[in-house]
Design a protein around this motif. Structure first.
Motif, mmCIF file in Angstrom:
data_model
loop_
_atom_site.group_PDB
_atom_site.id
_atom_site.type_symbol
_atom_site.label_atom_id
_atom_site.label_comp_id
_atom_site.label_asym_id
_atom_site.label_seq_id
_atom_site.Cartn_x
_atom_site.Cartn_y
_atom_site.Cartn_z
ATOM 1 N N THR A 70 0.865 -1.174 0.000
ATOM 2 C CA THR A 70 0.000 0.000 0.000
ATOM 3 C C THR A 70 0.898 1.219 0.000
ATOM 4 N N ILE A 71 0.343 2.347 -0.417
ATOM 5 C CA ILE A 71 1.079 3.615 -0.367
ATOM 6 C C ILE A 71 0.298 4.555 0.541
ATOM 7 N N TYR A 74 -1.947 9.380 3.973
ATOM 8 C CA TYR A 74 -2.516 10.076 5.126
ATOM 9 C C TYR A 74 -1.783 9.580 6.362
ATOM 10 N N LEU A 88 4.466 0.865 1.891
ATOM 11 C CA LEU A 88 4.548 -0.239 2.848
ATOM 12 C C LEU A 88 4.437 -1.540 2.074
ATOM 13 N N ALA B 139 2.446 1.214 9.635
ATOM 14 C CA ALA B 139 1.163 0.567 9.328
ATOM 15 C C ALA B 139 0.316 0.618 10.599
ATOM 16 N N ILE B 140 -0.507 1.631 10.721
ATOM 17 C CA ILE B 140 -1.152 1.927 11.999
ATOM 18 C C ILE B 140 -2.659 1.708 11.961
ATOM 19 N N ALA B 141 -3.341 2.345 11.024
ATOM 20 C CA ALA B 141 -4.803 2.333 11.022
ATOM 21 C C ALA B 141 -5.331 1.216 10.123
ATOM 22 N N ALA B 143 -7.171 1.261 7.562
ATOM 23 C CA ALA B 143 -7.039 1.535 6.122
ATOM 24 C C ALA B 143 -5.682 1.063 5.613
ATOM 25 N N GLN B 144 -4.647 1.248 6.425
ATOM 26 C CA GLN B 144 -3.293 0.859 6.001
ATOM 27 C C GLN B 144 -3.076 -0.640 6.139
ATOM 28 N N ALA B 147 -5.389 -2.275 3.210
ATOM 29 C CA ALA B 147 -5.109 -1.929 1.811
ATOM 30 C C ALA B 147 -4.302 -3.013 1.089
ATOM 31 N N ILE B 198 -6.227 7.754 0.673
ATOM 32 C CA ILE B 198 -5.875 7.600 2.086
ATOM 33 C C ILE B 198 -4.715 6.607 2.201
ATOM 34 N N SER B 199 -4.952 5.383 1.732
ATOM 35 C CA SER B 199 -3.890 4.382 1.708
ATOM 36 C C SER B 199 -4.123 3.570 0.443
#
Lengths: 141, 381
Positions: A70-71, A74, A88, B139-141, B143-144, B147, B198-199
């Motif tokens: 993923t990129i 935010y 990532l 890589a926290i939320a 969405a991340q 994804a 967003i991600s």
């Protein structure tokens, strides 16, 4: 190295400390069942194949291939705002497990499943080294 | 003994859904609970079982506020966004065991006005593994974390962002037909495509809302359900399912399969119905992709065919499978799926704001904690 490191940091346990110690030494270490030999990641107390609680550690080859990515555009943490956008990677390691790490020096347009990568180590503060992945130009076809 | 028709939903309740409040999550949870109890024609002291959503009010709050003198059961089903639907299975089990007659499921949250998701997940025990190994890498939320599942699906099957947009557009249209939805202005596929990233590949309009409010459901023993204020809705089949590598998506053998894939066949077998019998589906929608992936895991199409399946308005009120007729987490409010149960019950009673004509059998799913799944199949009685 920034004067003040303002990103999230890990809180290692006795079971996971050898992984982080390895990164600080420039080694990617993986936990292995000392009885049946199955490699597991992330570190944990019990082998899910034979239920042994005996463990040792092996050095990974340090190579891998991209499984997905993923990129981030935010920042879900204020310490990451200056890093946007960052890539990532989810990476397949030849040892049979995966790991997650940011990419370095990889163009978004070059990303594909199977892209060969190689691990590097970034010391971000005194006692913390994080893994990152670069394209493995020795193996890019 | 299987749980088929071991309980019926007899009451549903919601507060006004908001983006901005001074109130506490507890007051929303209790208000929604009172509304559900009233809808069932019960008194608060008739409740003898409680399964509140995991992060919120506890049994003591209900006993203290409602004056319940003989609470016989309380538990939580800690599965994140799958908790509410998983609680239906738990409720049916304790009803069938003869422990309870009326079990209250409830949730209240100040997801907009309180701590946001990127902060909340850092404090959840089920996220401790990625808290150590992934969050420090950025890589926290959710969405991340999710994804890469979406990207993998796109790379393997050719799924496109425009197909995900179809889900956002249809869901928003359904929200536009509600009085109690926080995002009611219709959107287009182009609006989705131009919303900020967003991600990657998840854009803003692929993501659910952060909301303030509460929702609740009363599940009653079938012998009691016949004499209640509203037409009961029978639970025909129910199941929960946990994915491989539940605490780290990174390590999951197949990134494109969720825990629901294990639960769905059990629930359909218990209910004795097939996919073609489903008139309406309320499918957990923290992200557009999660809806599409669950439709595959539910068996409405093969793995990888979710993109084409959701195209051309297929999920609309008059489409082949009406989905999220209330506007879901994407456009009504993020009530962790309790609002999906409320909507399914209203559809099967025939009292929904955006009613599917002649809806007799429907399903609701939950999804949470990076892959946990739950499903309930219901029919009008």
């Amino acid at each position: 190295m920034a004067a003040v490191y303002d990103k999230l940091v890990p809180s290692p346990t006795p079971e996971t400390q050898p992984y982080w110690d390895g990164l600080n030494q420039g080694r990617l270490r993986l936990q292995r069942c000392a009885d049946c030999g199955k490699i597991r990641h992330y570190p944990r107390p019990v082998c899910d194949a034979c239920w042994s609680m005996n463990t040792d550690w092996v050095d990974a080859a340090g190579t891998g291939t991209v499984h997905s990515w993923t990129i981030a555009h935010y920042a879900f943490h204020p310490g990451l705002k200056g890093d946007l956008p960052y890539i990532l990677l989810t990476v397949d390691l030849p040892e049979g497990v995966r790991m997650n790490a940011q990419a370095r020096g990889v163009e978004a347009s070059a990303l594909r499943v199977g892209l060969p990568v190689v691990v590097r180590f970034e010391r971000v503060k005194n006692d913390l080294t994080l893994p990152v992945f670069e394209a493995d130009f020795c193996r890019v076809s | 003994m299987p749980l088929r028709e071991a309980g019926a939903v007899t009451g549903v309740g919601e507060t006004q859904y908001l983006r901005g409040t001074d109130r506490t999550a507890l007051s929303f949870q209790l208000e929604a609970s009172l509304a559900a109890i009233r809808d069932a024609g019960l008194k608060p002291t008739d409740i003898d079982g409680l399964i509140p959503y995991g992060h919120g009010a506890v049994a003591e709050d209900f006993i203290t506020n409602f004056g319940i003198e003989d609470l016989r059961f309380s538990a939580t089903t800690p599965m994140g966004g799958a908790s509410a639907v998983a609680a239906i299975q738990c409720a049916l089990a304790v009803i069938q065991a003869g422990i309870c007659k009326h079990v209250l499921l409830s949730l209240g949250r100040i997801g907009y006005s309180g701590g946001r998701i990127g902060t909340r997940v850092q404090q959840m025990p089920q996220f401790k593994v990625i808290g150590e190994f992934e969050m420090p890498l950025g890589a926290i939320a959710p969405a991340q974390l999710y994804a890469p599942m979406v990207r993998r699906h796109m790379e393997l099957y050719g799924t496109t962002s425009r197909q995900l947009a179809e889900i956002a557009v249809t869901t928003r249209y359904h929200a536009s037909l509600q009085t109690n939805a926080t995002m009611r202005t219709p959107i287009t596929i182009e609006d989705h495509q131009s919303s900020r990233m967003i991600s990657d590949p998840l854009r803003l309009l692929d993501c659910s809302l952060e909301s303030d409010g509460g929702a609740a459901v009363v599940i009653s023993a079938p012998d009691r359900a016949r004499d209640m204020a509203k037409r009961p809705v029978m639970v025909m089949g129910v199941a929960e399912g946990h994915p491989d590598s539940p605490s780290a998506i990174t390590q999951r053998p197949d990134l494109t399969t969720l825990g629901l894939a294990k639960a769905a066949p059990k629930a359909f077998a218990m209910a004795g119905v097939d996919r073609a019998d489903i008139d309406v589906a309320e499918v957990y929608d923290c992200f557009t992709y999660i809806v599409m992936c669950q439709l595959e895991d539910l068996g409405f199409c093969k793995k990888g065919e979710g993109g084409p399946f959701v195209q051309d308005g297929a999920l609309g009120l008059h489409g082949r499978l009406p989905v999220n007729t209330h506007g879901g987490l994407l456009s009504q409010a993020h009530m962790a799926g309790m609002n999906h149960i409320v909507e399914l019950v209203r559809q099967l009673r025939g009292e929904a704001a955006a009613q599917v004509s002649n809806a007799e059998v429907g399903l609701v799913t939950g999804y949470g904690d990076m892959g946990d799944g739950a499903i309930a199949i219901m029919r009008r009685a």
